[in-house]
Design a protein around this motif. Structure first.
Motif, short mmCIF file in Angstrom:
data_model
loop_
_atom_site.label_atom_id
_atom_site.label_comp_id
_atom_site.label_asym_id
_atom_site.label_seq_id
_atom_site.Cartn_x
_atom_site.Cartn_y
_atom_site.Cartn_z
N ASN A 126 51.15 26.66 11.47
CA ASN A 126 49.83 27.27 10.90
C ASN A 126 48.94 26.05 10.61
O ASN A 126 48.31 26.26 9.52
N VAL A 127 48.77 25.00 11.30
CA VAL A 127 48.26 23.80 11.05
C VAL A 127 47.17 23.55 12.19
O VAL A 127 47.74 23.47 13.55
N GLU A 128 46.15 23.24 12.15
CA GLU A 128 45.26 22.63 13.27
C GLU A 128 44.50 21.29 12.70
O GLU A 128 43.47 21.49 11.68
N PHE A 129 44.54 20.33 13.55
CA PHE A 129 43.79 19.17 13.22
C PHE A 129 42.42 19.08 14.20
O PHE A 129 42.50 19.29 15.49
N LEU A 130 41.36 18.87 13.63
CA LEU A 130 40.14 19.04 14.21
C LEU A 130 39.46 17.87 14.35
O LEU A 130 39.39 17.20 13.60
N GLU A 131 38.85 17.20 15.43
CA GLU A 131 38.05 16.09 15.70
C GLU A 131 36.64 16.24 15.41
O GLU A 131 36.11 17.42 15.98
N GLY A 132 36.12 15.63 14.41
CA GLY A 132 34.74 15.88 14.12
C GLY A 132 34.32 15.09 12.86
O GLY A 132 35.17 14.49 12.21
N THR A 133 33.18 15.12 12.31
CA THR A 133 32.55 14.68 11.11
C THR A 133 32.57 15.55 9.94
O THR A 133 32.32 16.75 10.22
#
Length: 270
Positions: A126-133
């Motif tokens: 239940n984890v999601e890592f997003l790339e962005g600022t």
């Protein structure tokens, strides 16, 4: 802003590479990452540490524990701004359970890769890592119940935009609960600069009144700042002496720089 982002990305990338190697560890807040020092030491309980892979704990760059700030309930959606190696995301994911979700947002590819490895080690789907600022959060409006962050907002060159973005993605009644580095009162520039050599995050730290004003300008209510750990001139002086690096008088730093718990709420029904 681009230059600041480049510096932060380089530091975080270097740190991420060091966690799973034998190389030196260089953090943003402090010099050794998560260890027993006046900045990064003692942030997490033995129980919390025991639930995580060691690499997640070793990858902690913070100066607080935002997961200790707020009650999280099963089914909630949590977003960590500047999630680094993922320690606070993983702790949050356990608390919101399989019906909830924990997002981590980071702009450094090496950190995201490390965080995803830590997620796999922890076995948390239940984890999601997003790339962005953190100035442009890649999530829709009103999609998050709780925003956390661990001494990252102070690094942004556009803090008002960060706070507006946090307000945007929070659901009505959603909560903002972060750890950050702050300054109390006026501090001579040379003192701020010298303290910044010890605690890198101090260079961009807001005055606590500015932080409150910024949150209110973004639309937040129930704004509160609770000082948690002060950074003393004596600790800084000892660091410079150990490093063989002379500095000027740091007496004006006493009681001025601190890590604090910053809480606020988006208006609306809950």
């Amino acid at each position: 802003m681009t230059d600041i982002k480049a510096v932060v990305q380089e530091r975080y990338g270097t740190f991420a590479a060091s966690v799973e190697s034998s190389g030196p560890v260089v953090s943003c807040c402090g010099t050794t990452g998560c260890c027993d020092d006046p900045i990064t030491g003692g942030l997490y309980s033995p129980e919390e540490i025991g639930t995580l892979p060691p690499e997640a704990f070793q990858a902690s760059l913070g100066c607080g524990n935002p997961t200790a700030l707020i009650d999280l309930a099963p089914g909630q959606v949590v977003l960590d701004l500047g999630s680094g190696g993922g320690i606070d995301v993983l702790l949050s994911a356990r608390r919101v359970g399989p019906t909830g979700k924990a997002y981590g947002l980071d702009m450094t590819a090496d950190m995201l890769a490390l965080a995803r490895r830590n997620q796999a080690r922890a076995g948390l789907p239940n984890v999601e890592f997003l790339e962005g600022t953190i100035e442009d959060i890649p999530l829709p409006e009103a999609s998050v119940d709780v925003i956390i962050s661990n001494c990252v907002i102070n690094l942004s060159a556009d803090k008002p935009r960060v706070l507006r973005e946090a307000f945007r993605v929070l659901k009505p009644g959603g909560r903002f609960a972060v750890s950050d580095v702050l300054v109390r009162g006026d501090v001579p520039e040379d003192v701020r600069r010298n303290m910044g050599l010890w605690v890198g995050c101090i260079a961009g730290a807001l005055n606590e009144d500015e932080y409150v004003a910024g949150l209110r300008a973004a639309g937040f209510q129930a704004v509160d700042i609770e000082p948690w750990r002060e950074y003393s001139a004596a600790d800084a002086q000892a660091y410079f002496e150990d490093a063989g690096q002379p500095v000027g008088d740091l007496a004006a730093a006493d009681g001025r720089f601190f890590s604090g718990f910053v809480r606020a709420r988006k208006p609306g029904a809950r």
